[in-house]
Design a protein around this motif. Structure first.
Motif, PDB file in Angstrom:
ATOM      1  N   GLY A   1      10.739  -7.303 -12.482  1.00 54.79           N
ATOM      2  CA  GLY A   1      10.603  -5.858 -12.540  1.00 54.79           C
ATOM      3  C   GLY A   1       9.224  -5.358 -12.925  1.00 54.79           C
ATOM      4  O   GLY A   1       8.965  -4.163 -12.866  1.00 54.79           O
ATOM      5  N   MET A   2       8.317  -6.246 -13.324  1.00 53.99           N
ATOM      6  CA  MET A   2       6.965  -5.820 -13.681  1.00 53.99           C
ATOM      7  C   MET A   2       6.196  -5.498 -12.400  1.00 53.99           C
ATOM      8  O   MET A   2       6.359  -6.163 -11.394  1.00 53.99           O
ATOM      9  N   THR A   3       5.355  -4.491 -12.470  1.00 55.59           N
ATOM     10  CA  THR A   3       4.551  -4.077 -11.323  1.00 55.59           C
ATOM     11  C   THR A   3       3.122  -3.834 -11.780  1.00 55.59           C
ATOM     12  O   THR A   3       2.900  -3.291 -12.859  1.00 55.59           O
ATOM     13  N   VAL A   4       2.169  -4.228 -10.936  1.00 56.17           N
ATOM     14  CA  VAL A   4       0.757  -3.915 -11.165  1.00 56.17           C
ATOM     15  C   VAL A   4       0.348  -2.947 -10.066  1.00 56.17           C
ATOM     16  O   VAL A   4       0.663  -3.152  -8.898  1.00 56.17           O
ATOM     17  N   MET A   5      -0.356  -1.887 -10.453  1.00 52.50           N
ATOM     18  CA  MET A   5      -0.763  -0.899  -9.476  1.00 52.50           C
ATOM     19  C   MET A   5      -2.241  -0.583  -9.681  1.00 52.50           C
ATOM     20  O   MET A   5      -2.664  -0.301 -10.804  1.00 52.50           O
ATOM     21  N   ARG A   6      -3.020  -0.665  -8.615  1.00 52.38           N
ATOM     22  CA  ARG A   6      -4.439  -0.284  -8.667  1.00 52.38           C
ATOM     23  C   ARG A   6      -4.545   1.134  -8.141  1.00 52.38           C
ATOM     24  O   ARG A   6      -3.965   1.470  -7.112  1.00 52.38           O
ATOM     25  N   GLN A   7      -5.299   1.959  -8.861  1.00 53.02           N
ATOM     26  CA  GLN A   7      -5.389   3.357  -8.470  1.00 53.02           C
ATOM     27  C   GLN A   7      -6.801   3.874  -8.691  1.00 53.02           C
ATOM     28  O   GLN A   7      -7.440   3.559  -9.694  1.00 53.02           O
TER      29      GLN A   7
ATOM     30  N   LEU B   1       0.832  -1.200   0.000  1.00 54.50           N
ATOM     31  CA  LEU B   1       0.000   0.000   0.000  1.00 54.50           C
ATOM     32  C   LEU B   1       0.865   1.249   0.000  1.00 54.50           C
ATOM     33  O   LEU B   1       1.860   1.321   0.712  1.00 54.50           O
ATOM     34  N   ASP B   2       0.496   2.214  -0.810  1.00 60.15           N
ATOM     35  CA  ASP B   2       1.160   3.512  -0.865  1.00 60.15           C
ATOM     36  C   ASP B   2       0.091   4.557  -0.568  1.00 60.15           C
ATOM     37  O   ASP B   2      -0.567   5.066  -1.478  1.00 60.15           O
ATOM     38  N   GLY B   3      -0.106   4.837   0.713  1.00 56.99           N
ATOM     39  CA  GLY B   3      -1.151   5.766   1.134  1.00 56.99           C
ATOM     40  C   GLY B   3      -0.940   7.172   0.624  1.00 56.99           C
ATOM     41  O   GLY B   3      -1.899   7.889   0.341  1.00 56.99           O
ATOM     42  N   ALA B   4       0.307   7.603   0.474  1.00 55.43           N
ATOM     43  CA  ALA B   4       0.599   8.963   0.019  1.00 55.43           C
ATOM     44  C   ALA B   4       0.089   9.204  -1.398  1.00 55.43           C
ATOM     45  O   ALA B   4      -0.313  10.310  -1.737  1.00 55.43           O
ATOM     46  N   HIS B   5       0.108   8.155  -2.245  1.00 53.80           N
ATOM     47  CA  HIS B   5      -0.330   8.317  -3.627  1.00 53.80           C
ATOM     48  C   HIS B   5      -1.654   7.609  -3.900  1.00 53.80           C
ATOM     49  O   HIS B   5      -2.120   7.584  -5.036  1.00 53.80           O
ATOM     50  N   GLY B   6      -2.239   6.984  -2.877  1.00 57.75           N
ATOM     51  CA  GLY B   6      -3.526   6.314  -3.034  1.00 57.75           C
ATOM     52  C   GLY B   6      -3.472   5.124  -3.974  1.00 57.75           C
ATOM     53  O   GLY B   6      -4.390   4.913  -4.750  1.00 57.75           O
ATOM     54  N   THR B   7      -2.394   4.350  -3.899  1.00 60.64           N
ATOM     55  CA  THR B   7      -2.238   3.213  -4.808  1.00 60.64           C
ATOM     56  C   THR B   7      -1.897   1.946  -4.050  1.00 60.64           C
ATOM     57  O   THR B   7      -1.453   1.974  -2.905  1.00 60.64           O
ATOM     58  N   MET B   8      -2.140   0.824  -4.715  1.00 63.04           N
ATOM     59  CA  MET B   8      -1.679  -0.484  -4.263  1.00 63.04           C
ATOM     60  C   MET B   8      -0.829  -1.049  -5.391  1.00 63.04           C
ATOM     61  O   MET B   8      -1.174  -0.879  -6.566  1.00 63.04           O
TER      62      MET B   8
END
Length: 191
Positions: free
Chosen positions: A102-108, A86-93
């Motif tokens: 190196g691949m990343t999935v981010m829900r926003q 969780l990245d609360g500062a940017h509102g993402t997971m």
């Protein structure tokens, strides 16, 4: 050299993967055999366990099936469930993807339209994929303004100046970033 139970399990798993990948492509034995420069009977015996698996044939089959040798013989399936960071500062997971290092999935959840100022568009190396889960996203890509509706996806090179926002209310997206694109977004946040 004596074959262990674990070796036999891997052997059977690789054979099943070869067949499953062939069937998923909609290819007959003849078609894959031609692509892999094998006879159809040899390929059939490989899939059915009647012929030993040779490394040179596995490399050729992996290429013909558009996969890597590593993925063809992968045995590590212990970590099937991946928890988000969780990245609360940017509102993402974010979820790391094991299949591609190196691949990343981010829900926003996005609540703002894309920027009006073309100077706000960012470009960096890499590729991104965007899937809209709910609502409508607006993708600014160079001089283009694209609406991406619920259940639609977009894939684009990030060397094109781009920005993402919403159209007419909040939307939820999944962003998928290769290593270079993720690095570019991290640099943007620090700037």
């Amino acid at each position: 050299m004596r074959m262990t139970q674990e070796d036999g399990d891997l052997d059977g798993l690789v054979r099943k993967r070869i067949r499953a990948l062939r069937v998923a492509q909609g290819w007959s034995l003849d078609e894959l055999a031609t692509r892999a420069k094998l006879s159809p009977s040899s390929l059939s015996r490989i899939e059915n366990g009647q012929r030993r698996l040779a490394l040179d044939q596995l490399v050729t089959l992996a290429k013909a099936l558009d996969t890597s040798l590593d993925q063809l013989v992968e045995t590590d399936t212990d970590d099937v469930i991946v928890s988000p960071m969780l990245d609360g500062a940017h509102g993402t997971m974010r979820w790391p993807i094991k299949a591609e290092p190196g691949m990343t999935v981010m829900r926003q959840r996005m609540t703002s339209p894309p920027p009006d100022n073309p100077a706000s568009l960012r470009a960096h190396s890499g590729r991104e994929w965007l899937v809209v889960l709910k609502g409508t996203a607006v993708l600014l890509l160079g001089n283009r303004r694209l609406r991406v509706e619920t259940n639609q996806a977009a894939e684009f090179p990030t060397m094109l100046p781009h920005a993402i926002g919403t159209a007419g209310g909040p939307c939820e997206i999944l962003g998928i970033f290769d290593r270079e694109a993720r690095r570019g977004h991290n640099a943007d946040k620090k700037a």
